[in-house]
Design a protein around this motif. Structure first.
Motif, PDB file in Angstrom:
ATOM      1  N   GLY A 143      -5.298  -5.328   5.007  1.00  0.00           N
ATOM      2  CA  GLY A 143      -4.471  -5.000   5.406  1.00  0.00           C
ATOM      3  C   GLY A 143      -4.083  -3.457   4.995  1.00  0.00           C
ATOM      4  O   GLY A 143      -3.762  -2.633   5.851  1.00  0.00           O
ATOM      5  N   GLY A 144      -4.490  -3.264   3.600  1.00  0.00           N
ATOM      6  CA  GLY A 144      -4.631  -1.782   2.916  1.00  0.00           C
ATOM      7  C   GLY A 144      -5.445  -0.988   3.665  1.00  0.00           C
ATOM      8  O   GLY A 144      -5.190   0.250   3.992  1.00  0.00           O
ATOM      9  N   GLN A 145      -6.756  -1.450   4.281  1.00  0.00           N
ATOM     10  CA  GLN A 145      -7.586  -0.797   4.726  1.00  0.00           C
ATOM     11  C   GLN A 145      -7.134  -0.377   6.331  1.00  0.00           C
ATOM     12  O   GLN A 145      -7.370   0.772   6.754  1.00  0.00           O
ATOM     13  CB  GLN A 145      -8.935  -1.593   4.807  1.00  0.00           C
ATOM     14  CG  GLN A 145      -9.669  -1.535   3.457  1.00  0.00           C
ATOM     15  CD  GLN A 145     -10.918  -2.478   3.484  1.00  0.00           C
ATOM     16  OE1 GLN A 145     -10.840  -3.353   4.246  1.00  0.00           O
ATOM     17  NE2 GLN A 145     -12.019  -2.155   2.673  1.00  0.00           N
ATOM     18  N   GLN A 146      -6.461  -1.391   6.831  1.00  0.00           N
ATOM     19  CA  GLN A 146      -6.030  -1.110   8.145  1.00  0.00           C
ATOM     20  C   GLN A 146      -5.055   0.043   8.259  1.00  0.00           C
ATOM     21  O   GLN A 146      -4.977   0.971   9.129  1.00  0.00           O
ATOM     22  CB  GLN A 146      -5.382  -2.439   9.055  1.00  0.00           C
ATOM     23  CG  GLN A 146      -6.675  -3.415   9.237  1.00  0.00           C
ATOM     24  CD  GLN A 146      -5.988  -4.382  10.033  1.00  0.00           C
ATOM     25  OE1 GLN A 146      -5.464  -4.250  11.156  1.00  0.00           O
ATOM     26  NE2 GLN A 146      -5.945  -5.621   9.461  1.00  0.00           N
ATOM     27  N   LEU A 171       2.263  -5.454   3.330  1.00  0.00           N
ATOM     28  CA  LEU A 171       1.066  -5.585   2.681  1.00  0.00           C
ATOM     29  C   LEU A 171       1.351  -6.297   1.446  1.00  0.00           C
ATOM     30  O   LEU A 171       2.256  -6.336   0.771  1.00  0.00           O
ATOM     31  CB  LEU A 171       0.594  -4.215   2.142  1.00  0.00           C
ATOM     32  CG  LEU A 171       0.295  -2.943   3.087  1.00  0.00           C
ATOM     33  CD1 LEU A 171      -0.184  -1.716   2.357  1.00  0.00           C
ATOM     34  CD2 LEU A 171      -0.860  -3.516   4.045  1.00  0.00           C
ATOM     35  N   ASP A 172       0.153  -6.899   0.983  1.00  0.00           N
ATOM     36  CA  ASP A 172       0.243  -7.828   0.018  1.00  0.00           C
ATOM     37  C   ASP A 172       0.532  -6.713  -1.279  1.00  0.00           C
ATOM     38  O   ASP A 172      -0.047  -5.665  -1.107  1.00  0.00           O
ATOM     39  CB  ASP A 172      -1.120  -8.557  -0.272  1.00  0.00           C
ATOM     40  CG  ASP A 172      -1.119  -9.886   0.695  1.00  0.00           C
ATOM     41  OD1 ASP A 172      -0.078 -10.161   1.162  1.00  0.00           O
ATOM     42  OD2 ASP A 172      -2.225 -10.142   1.077  1.00  0.00           O
ATOM     43  N   PRO A 173       1.052  -7.231  -2.616  1.00  0.00           N
ATOM     44  CA  PRO A 173       1.426  -6.458  -3.593  1.00  0.00           C
ATOM     45  C   PRO A 173       0.163  -5.549  -4.022  1.00  0.00           C
ATOM     46  O   PRO A 173       0.081  -4.247  -4.395  1.00  0.00           O
ATOM     47  CB  PRO A 173       1.988  -7.062  -4.496  1.00  0.00           C
ATOM     48  CG  PRO A 173       2.538  -8.252  -3.681  1.00  0.00           C
ATOM     49  CD  PRO A 173       1.770  -8.601  -2.530  1.00  0.00           C
ATOM     50  N   GLU A 174      -0.880  -6.327  -4.034  1.00  0.00           N
ATOM     51  CA  GLU A 174      -2.257  -5.652  -4.657  1.00  0.00           C
ATOM     52  C   GLU A 174      -2.787  -4.504  -3.745  1.00  0.00           C
ATOM     53  O   GLU A 174      -3.711  -3.864  -4.203  1.00  0.00           O
ATOM     54  CB  GLU A 174      -3.037  -6.770  -4.890  1.00  0.00           C
ATOM     55  CG  GLU A 174      -4.022  -7.322  -4.019  1.00  0.00           C
ATOM     56  CD  GLU A 174      -3.066  -8.606  -3.477  1.00  0.00           C
ATOM     57  OE1 GLU A 174      -3.591  -9.350  -2.712  1.00  0.00           O
ATOM     58  OE2 GLU A 174      -1.955  -8.795  -4.053  1.00  0.00           O
ATOM     59  N   LEU A 175      -2.309  -4.481  -2.479  1.00  0.00           N
ATOM     60  CA  LEU A 175      -2.796  -3.438  -1.441  1.00  0.00           C
ATOM     61  C   LEU A 175      -1.822  -2.142  -1.405  1.00  0.00           C
ATOM     62  O   LEU A 175      -2.695  -1.263  -0.811  1.00  0.00           O
ATOM     63  CB  LEU A 175      -3.161  -4.100  -0.164  1.00  0.00           C
ATOM     64  CG  LEU A 175      -3.920  -5.459  -0.065  1.00  0.00           C
ATOM     65  CD1 LEU A 175      -3.959  -5.776   1.306  1.00  0.00           C
ATOM     66  CD2 LEU A 175      -5.599  -4.853  -0.566  1.00  0.00           C
ATOM     67  N   VAL A 176      -0.761  -2.399  -1.882  1.00  0.00           N
ATOM     68  CA  VAL A 176      -0.022  -1.246  -1.669  1.00  0.00           C
ATOM     69  C   VAL A 176      -0.270   0.014  -2.297  1.00  0.00           C
ATOM     70  O   VAL A 176      -0.245   1.130  -1.771  1.00  0.00           O
ATOM     71  CB  VAL A 176       1.459  -1.614  -2.309  1.00  0.00           C
ATOM     72  CG1 VAL A 176       2.485  -0.433  -2.334  1.00  0.00           C
ATOM     73  CG2 VAL A 176       2.108  -2.803  -1.505  1.00  0.00           C
TER      74      VAL A 176
END
Length: 244
Positions: A143-146, A171-176
């Motif tokens: 998700g972060g990459q998208q 986003l999941d917290p680790e991707l923010v």
């Protein structure tokens, strides 16, 4: 500026001026009108009262003499190319590679040369840390990459203004953090940005100005350290006590 949906007046007289190169963060509870305001700036929603200007142009209208003339659909689409928008959900074309997602609009809408657009797209992918994903499809990205691809895609249109509608909320917290880092880097380049966010740390660190909205109105605005660090209005204090 005013905006209603049926009998529900969502924006009740918004008066806001954003300087070129300024980063403005809009904060407030869900339903306060923040996302509707962004959609009006990009003319994804038509305003019901007032005028909205981007640069020297009235969004959705042309002024001739002392009269307003509503723009045609093609004119609105042409003006919209100056405004990049990044949504909560990434809205990438699933059947296109990352590189193709970036190149599609500049070639089809702006009629830029394919070779020039390709160079610009690859440069932007490098800046968002995704050079190695140029040939990948969105389904193969986190998700972060998208979301970083979505930011690069908006920038590939070379906009004058960037709008972000809670870009980390899905986003999941680790991707923010990876998305916020890209946005911080963009702010440093002098891009004019209006950001709807619940990330108070980002607003405190990056925003030139923070605007608190409640019930379709601007309740409080000012430098981040004042609005977030020492809010004056009771509604601002109540909101921040709930989210911090």
């Amino acid at each position: 500026m005013r905006k209603s949906f049926g009998d529900n007046e969502v924006l009740k007289g918004i008066d806001l001026h954003v300087q070129s190169g300024e980063v403005v963060c809009l904060i407030g509870a869900s339903g306060s009108g923040k996302s509707t305001f962004l959609r009006c700036v990009n003319h994804l929603e038509k305003i019901d009262g007032g005028l909205l200007w981007v640069g020297d142009r009235a969004v959705g209208y042309r002024i001739k003499g002392d009269k307003l003339h509503e723009q045609s659909h093609n004119e609105i689409c042409a003006d919209r190319t100056d405004i990049g928008m990044v949504f909560q959900h990434f809205n990438l074309f699933p059947h296109m590679t990352v590189l193709e997602n970036l190149m599609e609009a500049p070639i089809r809408v702006l009629k830029h040369r394919k070779a020039d657009v390709r160079r610009r797209a690859l440069d932007l992918l490098e800046k968002v840390g995704l050079s190695e994903k140029a040939g990948a499809y969105p389904r193969h990205l986190s998700g972060g990459q998208q979301q970083r691809v979505a930011i690069a895609r908006a920038l590939c249109m070379q906009p004058k203004l960037m709008l972000f509608d809670e870009p980390t909320s899905a986003l999941d917290p680790e991707l923010v953090g990876e998305v916020l880092r890209v946005m911080k880097d963009l702010a440093r380049t002098g891009m004019t940005m209006i950001v709807v966010t619940h990330e108070m740390g980002f607003a405190r660190d990056v925003a030139d100005r923070v605007v608190f909205m409640h019930g379709g109105r601007i309740i409080e605005e000012g430098p981040a350290e004042e609005v977030i660090g020492n809010p004056q209005h009771e509604r601002t204090r109540a909101f921040l006590s709930a989210v911090l």
